[in-house]
Design a protein around this motif. Structure first.
Motif: not given
Length: 212
Positions: A127-131
């Motif tokens: 999983s990769v967090a982003g905006a």
């Protein structure tokens, strides 16, 4: 009790009457089996030694020294590092699906061809967090110092150097992720990466010395 050393004892397993080889290693040093033969299993005992000379009860285990049958990259010595020329099988792919705050990145099962040898890896994901309404470029890798393949955790970094640095770090590919606006449908992307290749790493030691 102040531990000043470990006493190491080992012998060929399953052979009655085999004499123990005894070695004493200062505390904090690597514990190694020396002058052993490839393909042989050894009985091993390790005891702590304190400043008075007293020894603890032994920790016991068996250790099998790896075979010498290696080809290409598999024959590299232990001090070899990453970035051996390599290529991924044409069926290997990387895809992602992103909401406004997190993306799931998936790597298919694939085969790395390196130094004339093939290593098979299982599928993996991270999983990769982003905006919302932003783009992020990530670099994917596996940490597999012995080039054993199989199921390996998928590594993710935003730094190219990190994705290739380290003994046994296998670079997979770079991926640009687009995060949608809040409330918008998920975005997807990616595709096949076969024919491109990342770095490689050292296989097992080729010297007749193995760490426990």
């Amino acid at each position: 009790m102040t531990i000043i050393a470990q006493e190491l004892r080992y012998r060929v397993a399953g052979v009655d009457g085999t004499e123990w080889i005894v070695d004493r290693i200062p505390a904090g040093k690597n514990i190694e089996l020396r002058s052993v033969r490839r393909g042989i299993t050894y009985d091993v005992e390790i005891r702590n030694v304190d400043h008075t000379g007293r020894m603890s009860a032994p920790a016991t285990l068996q250790h099998t020294v790896g075979s010498t049958v290696r080809e290409g990259a598999l024959a590299l010595p232990v001090n070899s590092v990453a970035n051996i020329s390599s290529v991924w099988d044409v069926d290997t792919s990387v895809t992602y699906s992103a909401t406004d705050s997190v993306a799931t990145v998936s790597v298919s099962a694939g085969t790395l061809v390196i130094g004339g040898t093939t290593i098979n890896y299982g599928a993996s994901s991270a999983s990769v967090a982003g905006a919302p309404e932003t783009e992020k470029t990530i670099y994917l890798f596996y940490d597999d110092p012995r080039l054993e393949g199989g199921s390996v955790d998928l590594g993710v970094t935003e730094d190219y150097i990190t994705s290739t640095a380290g003994n046994g770090r296998i670079a997979i590919t770079t991926l640009k992720i687009t995060f949608p606006a809040v409330g918008a449908p998920p975005t997807t992307g990616g595709g096949g990466i076969g024919g491109g290749g990342g770095g490689g790493g050292a296989k097992n030691p080729a010297a007749e010395q193995q760490a426990v």
